[in-house]
Design a protein around this motif. Structure first.
Motif, PDB file in Angstrom:
ATOM      1  N   GLY A   1      -9.850 -15.267 -84.584  1.00 22.40           N
ATOM      2  CA  GLY A   1      -9.545 -13.897 -84.167  1.00 22.40           C
ATOM      3  C   GLY A   1      -8.158 -13.733 -83.598  1.00 22.40           C
ATOM      4  O   GLY A   1      -7.946 -12.968 -82.663  1.00 22.40           O
ATOM      5  N   LEU A   2      -7.199 -14.469 -84.146  1.00 28.48           N
ATOM      6  CA  LEU A   2      -5.818 -14.331 -83.658  1.00 28.48           C
ATOM      7  C   LEU A   2      -5.204 -13.045 -84.197  1.00 28.48           C
ATOM      8  O   LEU A   2      -5.679 -12.477 -85.171  1.00 28.48           O
ATOM      9  CB  LEU A   2      -4.975 -15.526 -84.093  1.00 28.48           C
ATOM     10  CG  LEU A   2      -5.464 -16.887 -83.599  1.00 28.48           C
ATOM     11  CD1 LEU A   2      -4.499 -17.971 -84.035  1.00 28.48           C
ATOM     12  CD2 LEU A   2      -5.624 -16.895 -82.089  1.00 28.48           C
ATOM     13  N   TYR A   3      -4.118 -12.615 -83.546  1.00 27.39           N
ATOM     14  CA  TYR A   3      -3.399 -11.425 -83.995  1.00 27.39           C
ATOM     15  C   TYR A   3      -2.245 -11.865 -84.880  1.00 27.39           C
ATOM     16  O   TYR A   3      -1.228 -12.353 -84.379  1.00 27.39           O
ATOM     17  CB  TYR A   3      -2.892 -10.628 -82.786  1.00 27.39           C
ATOM     18  CG  TYR A   3      -3.955 -10.446 -81.729  1.00 27.39           C
ATOM     19  CD1 TYR A   3      -5.223 -10.001 -82.087  1.00 27.39           C
ATOM     20  CD2 TYR A   3      -3.720 -10.744 -80.401  1.00 27.39           C
ATOM     21  CE1 TYR A   3      -6.209  -9.843 -81.134  1.00 27.39           C
ATOM     22  CE2 TYR A   3      -4.705 -10.582 -79.438  1.00 27.39           C
ATOM     23  CZ  TYR A   3      -5.953 -10.140 -79.816  1.00 27.39           C
ATOM     24  OH  TYR A   3      -6.943 -10.004 -78.876  1.00 27.39           O
TER      25      TYR A   3
ATOM     26  N   HIS B   1       0.093 -10.512 -86.494  1.00 30.72           N
ATOM     27  CA  HIS B   1       1.409  -9.893 -86.448  1.00 30.72           C
ATOM     28  C   HIS B   1       2.155 -10.235 -85.167  1.00 30.72           C
ATOM     29  O   HIS B   1       3.264  -9.784 -84.970  1.00 30.72           O
ATOM     30  CB  HIS B   1       1.276  -8.382 -86.599  1.00 30.72           C
ATOM     31  CG  HIS B   1       0.373  -7.771 -85.564  1.00 30.72           C
ATOM     32  ND1 HIS B   1      -0.984  -8.030 -85.514  1.00 30.72           N
ATOM     33  CD2 HIS B   1       0.633  -6.940 -84.546  1.00 30.72           C
ATOM     34  CE1 HIS B   1      -1.510  -7.370 -84.502  1.00 30.72           C
ATOM     35  NE2 HIS B   1      -0.553  -6.701 -83.891  1.00 30.72           N
ATOM     36  N   MET B   2       1.524 -11.011 -84.291  1.00 33.56           N
ATOM     37  CA  MET B   2       2.189 -11.360 -83.032  1.00 33.56           C
ATOM     38  C   MET B   2       2.537 -12.849 -83.026  1.00 33.56           C
ATOM     39  O   MET B   2       1.876 -13.651 -83.678  1.00 33.56           O
ATOM     40  CB  MET B   2       1.259 -11.081 -81.844  1.00 33.56           C
ATOM     41  CG  MET B   2       0.842  -9.644 -81.680  1.00 33.56           C
ATOM     42  SD  MET B   2      -0.160  -9.508 -80.185  1.00 33.56           S
ATOM     43  CE  MET B   2      -0.826  -7.866 -80.381  1.00 33.56           C
TER      44      MET B   2
ATOM     45  N   TYR C   1      -1.546 -11.529 -74.706  1.00 36.44           N
ATOM     46  CA  TYR C   1      -2.178 -10.221 -74.924  1.00 36.44           C
ATOM     47  C   TYR C   1      -3.195  -9.824 -73.839  1.00 36.44           C
ATOM     48  O   TYR C   1      -3.142  -8.705 -73.334  1.00 36.44           O
ATOM     49  CB  TYR C   1      -2.811 -10.155 -76.317  1.00 36.44           C
ATOM     50  CG  TYR C   1      -3.318  -8.776 -76.646  1.00 36.44           C
ATOM     51  CD1 TYR C   1      -2.437  -7.772 -77.024  1.00 36.44           C
ATOM     52  CD2 TYR C   1      -4.662  -8.452 -76.552  1.00 36.44           C
ATOM     53  CE1 TYR C   1      -2.883  -6.490 -77.300  1.00 36.44           C
ATOM     54  CE2 TYR C   1      -5.124  -7.180 -76.823  1.00 36.44           C
ATOM     55  CZ  TYR C   1      -4.230  -6.204 -77.194  1.00 36.44           C
ATOM     56  OH  TYR C   1      -4.669  -4.937 -77.461  1.00 36.44           O
ATOM     57  N   PRO C   2      -4.116 -10.732 -73.462  1.00 36.67           N
ATOM     58  CA  PRO C   2      -5.088 -10.332 -72.429  1.00 36.67           C
ATOM     59  C   PRO C   2      -4.405  -9.935 -71.120  1.00 36.67           C
ATOM     60  O   PRO C   2      -4.907  -9.071 -70.404  1.00 36.67           O
ATOM     61  CB  PRO C   2      -5.937 -11.592 -72.222  1.00 36.67           C
ATOM     62  CG  PRO C   2      -5.723 -12.409 -73.439  1.00 36.67           C
ATOM     63  CD  PRO C   2      -4.349 -12.103 -73.941  1.00 36.67           C
TER      64      PRO C   2
ATOM     65  N   VAL D   1      -2.479  -6.380 -71.806  1.00 31.29           N
ATOM     66  CA  VAL D   1      -3.338  -5.206 -71.943  1.00 31.29           C
ATOM     67  C   VAL D   1      -4.025  -4.872 -70.619  1.00 31.29           C
ATOM     68  O   VAL D   1      -4.491  -3.772 -70.399  1.00 31.29           O
ATOM     69  CB  VAL D   1      -4.341  -5.431 -73.098  1.00 31.29           C
ATOM     70  CG1 VAL D   1      -5.529  -6.249 -72.635  1.00 31.29           C
ATOM     71  CG2 VAL D   1      -4.775  -4.116 -73.697  1.00 31.29           C
ATOM     72  N   ARG D   2      -4.041  -5.838 -69.714  1.00 30.56           N
ATOM     73  CA  ARG D   2      -4.599  -5.578 -68.383  1.00 30.56           C
ATOM     74  C   ARG D   2      -3.517  -5.250 -67.364  1.00 30.56           C
ATOM     75  O   ARG D   2      -3.784  -5.194 -66.166  1.00 30.56           O
ATOM     76  CB  ARG D   2      -5.396  -6.802 -67.901  1.00 30.56           C
ATOM     77  CG  ARG D   2      -6.737  -6.919 -68.587  1.00 30.56           C
ATOM     78  CD  ARG D   2      -7.362  -8.284 -68.375  1.00 30.56           C
ATOM     79  NE  ARG D   2      -8.271  -8.601 -69.451  1.00 30.56           N
ATOM     80  CZ  ARG D   2      -9.570  -8.314 -69.431  1.00 30.56           C
ATOM     81  NH1 ARG D   2     -10.084  -7.714 -68.396  1.00 30.56           N
ATOM     82  NH2 ARG D   2     -10.337  -8.613 -70.453  1.00 30.56           N
TER      83      ARG D   2
ATOM     84  N   ARG E   1      -5.564 -18.407 -75.277  1.00 27.05           N
ATOM     85  CA  ARG E   1      -5.709 -16.987 -75.000  1.00 27.05           C
ATOM     86  C   ARG E   1      -6.912 -16.749 -74.078  1.00 27.05           C
ATOM     87  O   ARG E   1      -6.936 -15.810 -73.288  1.00 27.05           O
ATOM     88  CB  ARG E   1      -5.900 -16.233 -76.324  1.00 27.05           C
ATOM     89  CG  ARG E   1      -5.810 -14.749 -76.195  1.00 27.05           C
ATOM     90  CD  ARG E   1      -5.863 -14.083 -77.540  1.00 27.05           C
ATOM     91  NE  ARG E   1      -7.094 -14.379 -78.235  1.00 27.05           N
ATOM     92  CZ  ARG E   1      -7.354 -13.988 -79.490  1.00 27.05           C
ATOM     93  NH1 ARG E   1      -6.453 -13.318 -80.168  1.00 27.05           N
ATOM     94  NH2 ARG E   1      -8.495 -14.291 -80.053  1.00 27.05           N
TER      95      ARG E   1
END
Lengths: 352, 294
Positions: free
Chosen positions: A85-87, A89-90, A98-99, A102-103, A146
């Motif tokens: 479940g990696l992103y 495009h990043m 990311y976590p 986004v927090r 992550r």
């Protein structure tokens, strides 16, 4: 850090029952493995804890908070997915960050934390790359990093090692164990691989058809199986299950062979379970019973003898220096301290 | 490299004069393939080449199939002057196509996301209906459009054309973008949700960047469709909102067909299409098949 409590948790899709009214208390800092064949409800259970699946009934508690109605983002859990479940495009850095981002973690705090997480999974030199440029094992590390970059209340891991090749899986398993002992965060780990369950878990919950069959330490699961399913599922090779009956304190196979003494009452039908390791191989005439070898396999670290026992085949493990041929006759003895008796109708263990 | 070529194994023990060797057969097959491709290209390109040449010819030269002539740019000037004023049409076409895309893509993206990720009541039926609208012949629905537009005063307006074009491109855009979103693994979105994103943050931070090539491709497709749209513009406009394809009819005057001017206008219509086609070439097949493969 938190306990996870499942109370009468149920998940149904129409008539299909995924998880059937199960309760489970996962202790603070415990590493709990949900183990079972595919479709047994283990992943569904985990997804309900994560909030990715809504329970049909029952309650989920994380710490002292009932989280049934909380969105995944508000449950303070971190999850590692089977396909990572990696992103894509990043960069790896942004993936791990990311976590935090986004927090709303401040930027100057983000970098050291991402670097620390990357260091813990040995990814430091890859931070500028995209996931595409990494191998499967490295991607799995990114997913781990992550998850550990925050300090969530609970780690959820959904078959995290199953997409890796066999060799890498063994290394990653050890790293995962090391990491989880170091972090001391409550972890729920889903797998169908009993070795992973045995090696990683503080406690294992063996599931089948949406029902927890047995909950216990790896030791208990292996040495004290509660029923036929657990006995057959744990261990490689699988426990030998021999049909027969108990007469005058002896277990007699369906074929009529008087096999071994059993300190239990007579029964017309019973299943005897014995592990390959709990049988010893002798020369013909020196064991409890003489049998013909159906197949002889040398695995390197030991030998496996599939022997024909009346109508049934049974696997015994022999010494690694043992050399036999097909159709040879050998003597087999059973270790009387490690025999398990099951009721063929209820499939439950008969305690002796 | 100076390694001697291996003899063809098939020719061993056989009279080489009888029949063709494997290598010869392969060469002939290649030749036939190339020849067929060239024929196909030729057939498709001839009209375009003809227009390209005619656009630079004078009114006199145009009727001669000359490949060599003194090129003139006069035609491109003339089409923008009175009485043709192609500039107005170019402006109309650009506004209509751009505004159509600007509205179509965000709306279609949200619709496509919902179709892709949520279980909706009557989902399949809705998708089928959306697709079915694509198969309705335009001439059938053009009359109701005309009557409705006349009643609410949208005839011969750019707004009217934009609405029509939205109706034309939306189904296409929804299906195409859905294909791209279907291709984004659910794991990735779920990971983002567990990592702390709301649904909207997931869409903004994960889905949109990952679907960006698909969105761009869809946008360009919609632009092309709106840009080339002819039938509705023909019926629903007559003066103020006339678009480029309709503008071509201007060059059919009392003095006969002005092929050189027609061709110059044709090139002005085609030029952006060629540029866009080059840009989306890579994603075309991907966009069309992504939904189907899964």
């Amino acid at each position: 850090m938190a306990e996870v409590k499942l109370k009468n948790l149920t998940k149904r899709w129409g008539d299909f029952v995924g998880v059937d009214n199960q309760s489970l208390n996962i202790k603070d800092q415990e590493f709990l493995v949900l183990l079972g064949p595919s479709g047994c409800g283990k992943t569904t259970t985990m997804r309900m804890i994560a909030g990715l699946e809504d329970p049909t009934g029952g309650e989920i508690w994380i710490g002292d908070r009932k989280v049934n109605d909380d969105l995944p983002k508000d449950r303070d859990v971190a999850m590692v997915f089977q396909n990572y479940g990696l992103y894509p495009h990043m960069t790896i850095f942004d993936n791990i960050a990311y976590p935090l981002k986004v927090r709303g973690t401040p930027k100057d705090e983000t970098r050291p934390r991402v670097e620390k997480a990357a260091e813990q999974v040995e990814l430091t030199q890859f931070l500028d790359r995209k996931p595409k440029a990494l191998s499967g094992g490295q991607r799995q590390r990114v997913a781990l990093a992550r998850a550990i970059v925050r300090t969530p209340k609970v780690f959820l891991m959904d078959e995290p090692l199953s997409n890796l090749d066999a060799k890498l899986r063994v290394t990653m398993r050890a790293e995962l164990k090391h990491l989880s002992r170091a972090l001391q965060i409550t972890t729920v780990y889903v797998t169908h691989d009993q070795i992973e369950a045995m090696t990683l878990a503080d406690r294992v919950a063996v599931m089948k058809h949406g029902i927890i069959q047995q909950l216990g330490t790896p030791d208990e699961i292996y040495n004290d199986p509660a029923n036929l399913f657990v006995a057959g599922f744990i261990g490689s090779p699988a426990m030998n299950l021999i049909n027969g009956s108990v007469r005058d304190g002896m277990f007699v196979t369906t074929g009529g062979t008087r096999l071994t003494k059993l300190p239990t009452a007579d029964r017309a039908r019973a299943i005897l379970g014995v592990r390959a390791d709990d049988m010893s191989v002798h020369e013909a005439g020196q064991g409890d019973i003489d049998v013909t070898i159906y197949a002889f396999e040398n695995t390197g670290e030991s030998t496996l003898l599939t022997v024909q026992w009346g109508k049934q085949r049974v696997i015994a493990r022999g010494d690694r220096h043992l050399r036999k041929e097909q159709d040879d006759v050998v003597g087999i003895s059973l270790d009387p301290d490690h025999l398990y008796l099951f009721d063929p109708d209820t499939e439950q263990r008969i305690r002796m | 490299m100076s390694i001697a070529p291996m003899p063809e194994p098939e020719t061993f023990g056989r009279n080489p004069k009888r029949g063709l060797s494997g290598r010869q057969k392969k060469r002939i097959a290649e030749f036939v393939q190339v020849a067929l491709i060239l024929i196909a290209i030729f057939v498709m390109l001839v009209p375009i080449i003809w227009i390209f040449l005619a656009a630079f010819k004078t009114h006199v030269d145009v009727y001669q199939l000359k490949l060599f002539f003194t090129p003139t740019f006069e035609n491109f000037g003339t089409v923008f002057d009175d009485p043709y004023r192609l500039g107005e049409k170019l402006f109309n076409s650009t506004i209509v196509a751009l505004v159509t895309v600007v509205f179509a893509i965000p709306i279609a993206t949200l619709a496509a996301y919902s179709f892709s990720r949520f279980t909706l009541r009557g989902e399949t039926l809705m998708l089928v209906i959306i697709l079915a609208t694509q198969f309705v012949p335009a001439v059938v629905i053009i009359l109701p459009f005309f009557v409705m537009f006349r009643d609410i005063g949208l005839l011969d307006t750019r707004l009217g054309l934009i609405l029509v074009n939205l109706a034309i491109v939306m189904p296409f855009a929804i299906w195409m973008i859905k294909g791209f979103i279907d291709g984004i693994p659910m794991d990735t979105e779920e990971a983002a949700m567990v990592d702390g994103s709301s649904r909207l943050q997931v869409i903004r931070n994960i889905v949109l960047p990952m679907a960006a090539p698909g969105l761009l491709t869809s946008a360009i497709f919609c632009f092309i469709i709106a840009w080339n749209e002819f039938l509705f513009a023909l019926i629903l406009t007559n003066k103020n909102a006339v678009t480029l394809p309709i503008g071509l009819a201007l060059f059919k005057g009392e003095e006969g067909d002005l092929w050189n001017l027609l061709s110059a206008a044709g090139i002005i219509i085609m030029a952006p299409m060629f540029v866009l086609a080059l840009m989306i070439r890579k994603y075309f097949v991907q966009g069309m098949t992504m939904g189907a493969v899964r």
